[in-house]
Design an enzyme around this catalytic site. Structure first.
Site, mmCIF file in Angstrom:
data_model
loop_
_atom_site.group_PDB
_atom_site.id
_atom_site.type_symbol
_atom_site.label_atom_id
_atom_site.label_comp_id
_atom_site.label_asym_id
_atom_site.label_seq_id
_atom_site.Cartn_x
_atom_site.Cartn_y
_atom_site.Cartn_z
ATOM 1 N N CYS A 1 22.820 -25.502 -19.456
ATOM 2 C CA CYS A 1 22.682 -24.643 -18.274
ATOM 3 C C CYS A 1 22.421 -23.187 -18.645
ATOM 4 C CB CYS A 1 23.939 -24.719 -17.417
ATOM 5 S SG CYS A 1 24.417 -26.403 -16.970
ATOM 6 N N HIS B 1 20.160 -25.854 -8.738
ATOM 7 C CA HIS B 1 20.454 -25.573 -10.148
ATOM 8 C C HIS B 1 19.401 -26.246 -11.033
ATOM 9 C CE1 HIS B 1 22.309 -24.994 -13.910
ATOM 10 N NE2 HIS B 1 23.268 -25.903 -13.862
ATOM 11 N N CYS C 1 28.767 -21.510 -16.802
ATOM 12 C CA CYS C 1 29.213 -22.516 -17.767
ATOM 13 C C CYS C 1 27.996 -23.308 -18.216
ATOM 14 C CB CYS C 1 30.265 -23.427 -17.151
ATOM 15 S SG CYS C 1 29.717 -24.328 -15.671
#
Length: 389
Positions: free
Chosen positions: A86, A345, A375
Site C-alpha cells: 500500500c 484504495h 499502513c
C-alpha cells in the site's frame, strides 16, 4: 544540499475494480497516461528528467515505470519499480526526494499505478508437489492471528487493540463518503485529476473524468445493515461498508531540485520535508500508519499539532480512527475529502493520490504542512511530510 520540490501532482480518476470504467484499461496505459501528464504539467522538457519511479503491488514482476517511459517516448529515462504494497508510491516519492536532495538526480517523476481489475494471478507449485495453484506471493509468514486475509490482520486486530466499536467505524466510513461526494460535486478535484479516454467492457469509448467509487446514497442505516465479513468470529465488526474498495488508478508527482525549478521558472507547488518507513507486527499492520507518522514527525522536527492537514489511508476505517486516537488529531483535519472507504484504495497508487490531494488542498488554503501516512501489507507503514509555503 538542494531541496526536493513538487512541480506537478496529478492523478487519474479512481475506478471501481472489475465492474468500473477502468476495468478494461491495463496498468501500462494508466502509467503512461499519468507519466505524460505529470511531465506536461511540470513545465520541464521530457529530456530533462533523470528517472521514473513507480510503485506497483501484486503485479507479478516487470517494471511498469520503464514500460511507461518507453511508451511515452522517454527512452533515455530508466524506470524503477517499487513495491511496499500500500505504501509503494509513498516510497517512490521518498526515493525520488532522496535522489534529488543527494544531488544525484535533478528531476524525477514518482508515483504509482494499480489495476486491480487486470492484475495477474501467479501460478505456484508447492515443494514436493506436482500440481500448480494460484496465489499471491506472501509478504510475511502467516500465523493464526496474522493471516493472508487482511480484514483480520489490518482491520479487526486494530479495532480490538484500540477498543474501536463498529458504530465508530461505520460513522467514519459514512462521513468519508459524504466528504468525497461533496468534493466531487463542488469540483474540488478538477485541478488534480487528468481525465483519460478508455474503452469500456461494452466497447464504448468514453472520457473518464470523475471518481466513481463514492456512493451518494450511503447512510448509517445502510452501512449498519451490512453483514460482517467474518460472521463466524464472535464480535467481528469489519464489513464491506467500513473497509476500502478494490480499485484502479494511477497518480504521479514531478519532483525536482529547487535550484532547477528556479532556473526554469517552474512553480514549486510543495517541498518534500521528510519521509519514513516502519515495520510492525504483521497482526497489527494497521498500526504502521501511527508508527510511521510518529517517526516522520520526529524526523521533521514537528509535533502533530503543527500539521494543518492529514491524509490517513482508510484501508479500513479502524486505521484512521485509531490514528486520531493515538496521535490526538482533530478529525476535521483528516481526510477532508474522503479516502479509501469512499474514494477507493488503488493499492500502489494510493500514496501518490494522497500526496496529490494534499498538495492541491494546502495550496487552496494558502499553505501549511501536510502529512500522508498509511499502513502497508505485511506489517509496514510509510509517511511523507510536505510543506506548501
Amino acid at each position: 544540499m538542494p531541496e526536493a520540490v513538487i512541480v506537478s501532482a496529478v492523478r487519474t480518476p479512481v475506478g471501481t475494480a472489475r465492474k468500473g470504467t477502468l476495468s478494461e484499461t491495463p496498468a501500462e496505459k494508466l502509467a503512461t497516461h499519468i507519466l505524460l501528464e505529470a511531465v506536461r504539467r511540470s513545465g520541464l522538457a521530457p529530456d530533462r528528467f533523470d528517472d521514473v519511479i513507480f510503485g506497483e503491488s501484486m503485479y507479478g514482476g516487470g517494471d511498469l515505470a520503464r514500460h511507461a517511459a518507453v511508451a511515452a517516448g522517454m527512452t533515455h529515462v530508466p524506470g524503477q519499480a517499487v513495491n511496499r504494497h500500500c505504501a509503494s508510491s509513498l516510497t517512490a516519492v521518498a526515493t525520488a526526494a532522496a535522489g534529488v536532495r543527494a544531488g544525484m538526480d535533478r528531476a524525477i517523476v514518482a508515483g504509482g499505478v494499480q489495476s486491480s481489475s487486470l492484475a495477474p494471478v501467479l501460478s505456484w507449485r508447492r515443494p514436493g508437489g506436482e500440481e500448480t495453484e494460484q496465489r499471491i506471493a506472501p509478504t510475511f509468514p502467516y500465523t493464526e492471528d496474522a493471516t493472508d486475509d487482511t480484514t483480520l490482520t489490518v482491520g479487526w486486530n486494530v479495532a480490538q487493540e484500540y477498543g474501536i466499536s463498529r458504530e465508530r467505524m461505520d460513522a467514519w466510513a459514512v462521513r468519508s463518503h459524504q466528504r468525497a461526494v461533496a468534493a466531487t460535486a463542488s469540483g474540488v478535484f478538477a485541478d488534480e485529476i487528468a481525465p483519460i479516454t478508455v474503452t469500456t467492457k461494452d466497447g464504448a469509448v468514453v472520457e473518464f473524468a470523475a471518481d466513481e467509487h463514492p456512493r451518494p446514497t450511503t447512510s448509517l442505516e445502510k452501512v449498519a445493515a451490512l453483514r460482517p465479513l467474518h460472521p463466524e468470529i464472535d464480535g467481528f465488526s469489519i464489513t464491506a461498508g467500513n473497509a476500502s474498495g478494490a480499485n484502479d488508478a494511477a497518480a504521479a508527482l514531478a519532483v525536482v531540485a529547487d535550484d532547477l525549478a528556479r532556473e526554469e521558472g517552474l512553480t514549486a507547488l510543495a517541498t518534500v520535508r521528510a519521509w519514513a518507513s516502519v515495520g510492525v507486527q504483521p497482526r497489527l499492520t494497521g498500526l504502521g500508519a501511527i508508527d510511521a507518522a510518529e517517526k516522520v514527525l520526529h524526523r521533521a522536527g514537528l509535533k502533530a499539532a503543527d500539521v494543518h492537514l492529514w491524509e490517513i489511508n482508510e484501508a479500513f476505517a479502524s486505521v484512521p480512527v485509531a490514528a486520531c486516537q493515538a496521535l490526538g488529531l482533530d478529525e476535521d483535519r483528516v481526510n477532508v475529502y474522503g479516502s479509501g472507504c469512499s474514494l477507493g484504495h488503488p493499492i500502489a497508487a494510493t500514496g501518490a493520490r494522497m500526496l496529490t490531494t494534499l498538495t492541491h488542498e494546502l495550496r487552496r488554503r494558502g499553505g501549511g504542512i501536510g502529512v500522508a501516512t498509511m499502513c502497508a501489507g505485511g506489517g509496514q507503514g510509510g509517511a511523507v511530510v510536505i510543506e506548501v509555503s
